[in-house]
Design an enzyme around this catalytic site. Structure first.
Site, PDB file in Angstrom:
ATOM      1  N   CYS A  87       0.660  -1.139   0.111  1.00  0.00           N
ATOM      2  CA  CYS A  87      -0.018  -0.158  -0.091  1.00  0.00           C
ATOM      3  C   CYS A  87       0.890   1.306  -0.043  1.00  0.00           C
ATOM      4  CB  CYS A  87      -0.861  -0.104   1.307  1.00  0.00           C
ATOM      5  SG  CYS A  87      -0.139  -0.459   2.749  1.00  0.00           S
ATOM      6  N   TYR A  88       2.086   1.230   0.396  1.00  0.00           N
ATOM      7  CA  TYR A  88       3.094   2.331   0.545  1.00  0.00           C
ATOM      8  C   TYR A  88       4.523   2.042  -0.199  1.00  0.00           C
ATOM      9  CZ  TYR A  88      -0.155   4.413   4.045  1.00  0.00           C
ATOM     10  OH  TYR A  88      -1.175   4.619   4.715  1.00  0.00           O
TER      11      TYR A  88
END
Lengths: 389, 136
Positions: free
Chosen positions: A140-141
């Site tokens: 997600c990052y």
């Protein structure tokens, strides 16, 4: 007859509140007495402007594209390391933090020209601050590195959150040894060559509310040029100390944790500070209004420098080695005269806290209240007071 | 009447190892306070002195120094205060050896009397906000 805070707020809204600074209140009570002061005066304003090392700011940076998770990585603001063990883009910078490249005290005494406190001052002043971060990637990052400039007007939130400020009274530092020492209380000359103190005395917030009757969690205050709040008792808050008959502690006692929106604040009241041979810190401006609800509060706020005493402590041995004992105590009136007597000798005194600026803060707060720009708050909960026994 | 002057004495390589300054007290009845000294053996040195005595004695003493090969200069390094930076805390007051920095009793501001300053530089690094600056 006792007043309430909401009655005083009604007067403030109508521009009819009578406000004095703590200094003016001392003078007023001296001339007209406590009962008259309790009747006529609605609010007393206090102020202090001194180095307070347990200060810092947190920032929510907002997201880059692609996104990065600073939590678990490392992060620097103008080369000064910030703590990022939170969610993706929340960071905290303490004012005493030193750049990794600083020689510290290897070349003694270290100068500590730039540290966390200076970053805070620059950031509040609206200067661009260099952010460099490294971390690991996640689904997600995905981003692992970030180099950019941030500005206070672009970040989501910038908040000053200080763990311990506004110490209620403080030590007078001297040096009994044969050589110069470099301390957080300044440079101390050998054989009691000078004595340094750090409190605004009669203007200092908690010395005007010695038993925490008014100041508590939720109290709205002047903080760094903006409006902030007391968030909790500060770390090392110690109400159970020896006190005078006026309730004023004779040694360092109460402390405050404070919080406020950094975006409203000013670099004039948050100053990066370098203590030679010790480290960087932040000089913070704080002012607290004290509603004069009754004669007891009127008496507390009328306290003068001659009634407040501070202990004289040796910083060459007693303080660093956690030994007991003082070299006596002196009043702030004596300290402010420019010299004190220690063991029969005249010793020059100097202050780390600016009384001139403390007076200015109390004046600004008075002005805000008189103009109706600042209303008083009821505390939500008490700060711990002295044990009753 | 006694007067006080701040001077810089420069000693050339030839005279740096000779006892010169002590005669100011012994022969010329002057008292002096060494504010700063920098001497490299067999090279050169300088002294910043605060000298006081009667005007006529000072004149004779200075003549003696010049005859001995010492160069006398006024304190030319200017220490200035950055007024925007100064917070008037007063840390410098306890450190300044000549009272050039002092608290005003009324305003509680710190006054800087540059005419008293000997440019010793002690205040430069002691100032927590680095408001004191040396200008050459």
């Amino acid at each position: 007859m006792a007043k309430t805070i909401s009655e005083i707020n009604e007067k403030i809204k109508k521009g009819k509140a009578v406000v004095l600074t703590a200094e003016e209140m001392t003078e007023f009570v001296r001339k007209k007495g406590v009962p008259q002061a309790a009747k006529e005066i609605d609010v007393v304003t206090t102020g202090t402007f001194g180095p307070m090392c347990s200060s810092g700011m947190y920032i929510n940076l907002g997201h880059s594209k692609p996104k990065i998770k600073l939590g678990g990585g490392s992060c620097y603001l103008n080369e000064v390391p910030a703590y990022c063990g939170f969610a993706a883009v929340d960071i905290y910078l303490g004012c005493s933090q030193v750049p990794d490249s600083d020689p510290r005290n290897t070349i003694h005494p270290g100068e500590f020209r730039y540290g966390g406190g200076h970053v805070i001052e620059d950031f509040v002043a609206g200067k661009d601050i260099k952010l460099s971060a490294k971390t690991y990637g996640t689904d997600c990052y995905p981003r692992k590195q970030l180099e950019t400039f941030i500005n206070i007007k672009d970040v989501n939130e910038a908040v000053l959150f200080n763990l311990r400020n506004a110490y209620q009274n403080y030590n007078v530092a001297v040096n009994l040894s044969e050589k110069v020492i470099y301390t957080y209380m300044g440079v101390l000359k050998p054989k009691i060559g000078n004595a340094n103190y750090c409190s605004a005395g009669q203007l200092s917030p908690l010395l005007n509310d010695p038993l925490y009757k008014i100041v508590g969690i939720g109290t709205k205050i002047f903080l760094g040029g903006g409006q902030g709040f007391v968030s909790f008792q500060g770390t090392q808050h110690n109400p159970n100390v020896e006190r005078g008959l006026n309730g004023v502690p004779k040694v360092p006692a109460g402390t405050l944790a404070v919080i406020g929106d950094l975006k409203q604040m000013s670099a004039k009241w948050l100053r990066g500070t370098s203590m030679l041979g010790y480290g960087p810190t932040l000089t913070v401006g704080i002012g607290i209004p004290i509603p004069v609800l009754d004669e007891e509060i009127a008496r507390y706020t009328s306290v003068g420098d001659e009634e407040i005493f501070a202990p004289i402590v040796d910083y060459s041995d007693v303080y660093p080695n956690a030994k007991d004992g003082t070299l006596g105590s002196v009043s702030y009136k004596e300290l402010k005269s420019g010299s004190i007597k220690i063991e029969g000798r005249k010793v020059p005194t100097a202050s780390l806290s600016s009384y001139y600026k403390a007076r200015e803060i109390a004046g600004i707060l008075k002005n805000w209240i008189e103009k109706g720009e600042f209303l008083l708050t009821e505390k939500v909960a008490d700060l711990p007071g002295p044990n009753r026994d | 009447m006694k007067i006080t002057k701040n001077i810089v004495l420069k000693f050339s390589r030839e005279i740096v190892d000779q006892p010169i300054v002590c005669k100011l007290a012994k022969v010329y009845d002057l008292s002096f306070n060494i504010i700063k000294a920098y001497v490299t053996p067999r090279q050169e040195g300088y002294l910043i002195l605060q000298v006081s005595g009667r005007e006529s004695d000072l004149k004779k003493g200075f003549e003696y120094l010049t005859e001995s090969g010492v160069k006398i200069e006024p304190v030319s390094q200017d220490v200035v205060r950055n007024e925007e930076k100064c917070t008037h805390c007063g840390v410098c007051v306890g450190i300044c050896p000549v009272g050039a920095l002092a608290v005003d009793e009324d305003t509680r501001k710190i006054n800087f009397y540059s005419e008293k300053c000997t440019a010793c530089g002690l205040c430069i690094n002691v100032c927590p906000v680095r408001a004191m600056e040396v200008r050459f």
